[in-house]
Design a protein around this motif. Structure first.
Motif, PDB file in Angstrom:
ATOM      1  N   LEU A  66       0.827  -1.207   0.000  1.00  0.00           N
ATOM      2  CA  LEU A  66       0.000   0.000   0.000  1.00  0.00           C
ATOM      3  C   LEU A  66       0.863   1.260   0.000  1.00  0.00           C
ATOM      4  CD1 LEU A  66      -2.810  -1.079   2.474  1.00  0.00           C
ATOM      5  CD2 LEU A  66      -3.035  -0.688   0.023  1.00  0.00           C
ATOM      6  N   LEU A  67       1.969   1.234   0.726  1.00  0.00           N
ATOM      7  CA  LEU A  67       2.877   2.382   0.715  1.00  0.00           C
ATOM      8  C   LEU A  67       3.503   2.579  -0.663  1.00  0.00           C
ATOM      9  CD1 LEU A  67       4.624   1.987   4.185  1.00  0.00           C
ATOM     10  CD2 LEU A  67       2.937   3.701   3.511  1.00  0.00           C
ATOM     11  N   GLU A  69       2.060   1.791  -3.456  1.00  0.00           N
ATOM     12  CA  GLU A  69       0.977   2.344  -4.275  1.00  0.00           C
ATOM     13  C   GLU A  69       0.809   3.843  -4.046  1.00  0.00           C
ATOM     14  OE1 GLU A  69      -0.962   0.996  -6.610  1.00  0.00           O
ATOM     15  OE2 GLU A  69      -0.068  -0.989  -6.416  1.00  0.00           O
ATOM     16  N   VAL A  70       0.841   4.275  -2.798  1.00  0.00           N
ATOM     17  CA  VAL A  70       0.702   5.702  -2.494  1.00  0.00           C
ATOM     18  C   VAL A  70       1.866   6.480  -3.091  1.00  0.00           C
ATOM     19  CG1 VAL A  70       0.729   7.387  -0.608  1.00  0.00           C
ATOM     20  CG2 VAL A  70      -0.708   5.363  -0.442  1.00  0.00           C
ATOM     21  N   TYR A  71       3.083   5.948  -2.962  1.00  0.00           N
ATOM     22  CA  TYR A  71       4.252   6.610  -3.549  1.00  0.00           C
ATOM     23  C   TYR A  71       4.113   6.692  -5.069  1.00  0.00           C
ATOM     24  CZ  TYR A  71       9.018   7.491  -5.031  1.00  0.00           C
ATOM     25  OH  TYR A  71      10.132   8.014  -5.648  1.00  0.00           O
ATOM     26  N   ILE A  73       1.414   6.830  -6.829  1.00  0.00           N
ATOM     27  CA  ILE A  73       0.381   7.792  -7.219  1.00  0.00           C
ATOM     28  C   ILE A  73       0.885   9.228  -7.069  1.00  0.00           C
ATOM     29  CG2 ILE A  73      -1.879   8.711  -6.545  1.00  0.00           C
ATOM     30  CD1 ILE A  73      -2.671   5.785  -5.928  1.00  0.00           C
ATOM     31  N   PHE A  74       1.615   9.509  -5.989  1.00  0.00           N
ATOM     32  CA  PHE A  74       2.048  10.878  -5.735  1.00  0.00           C
ATOM     33  C   PHE A  74       3.337  11.273  -6.441  1.00  0.00           C
ATOM     34  CE2 PHE A  74      -0.764  10.540  -1.969  1.00  0.00           C
ATOM     35  CZ  PHE A  74      -1.537  11.640  -2.251  1.00  0.00           C
TER      36      PHE A  74
END
Length: 81
Positions: A66-67, A69-71, A73-74
């Motif tokens: 999940l981390l 994925e967040v990285y 996206i941003f």
């Protein structure tokens, strides 16, 4: 009178690769967490259900995925100057 509107894509190839890696890490964590079915339904396999792989490793992999994925996206795509 023509105006050229240069827009950059929201995600680059590197973002999509990172998203794929994050998805695979999450899927691996889910796979490691699954199972625990016993041959005999009347017997509770305590060592299979509460193994360190299912209790510790799999949730850590899911959170790491999940981390990622967040990285992904941003992360801003590199601009060609």
């Amino acid at each position: 009178m023509s105006t050229t509107n240069k827009t950059t894509p929201l995600f680059s190839k590197e973002n999509f690769i990172l998203m794929l890696v994050g998805g695979l890490v999450i899927a691996l964590g889910m796979f490691l967490m699954s199972g625990g079915k016993s041959e005999d339904p009347n017997v509770f396999a305590n060592n299979e259900v509460y193994s360190s792989t299912r209790i510790t490793l799999a949730p850590i992999l899911i959170v790491v995925g999940l981390l990622i994925e967040v990285y992904a996206i941003f992360k801003k795509p590199k601009t060609a100057a």
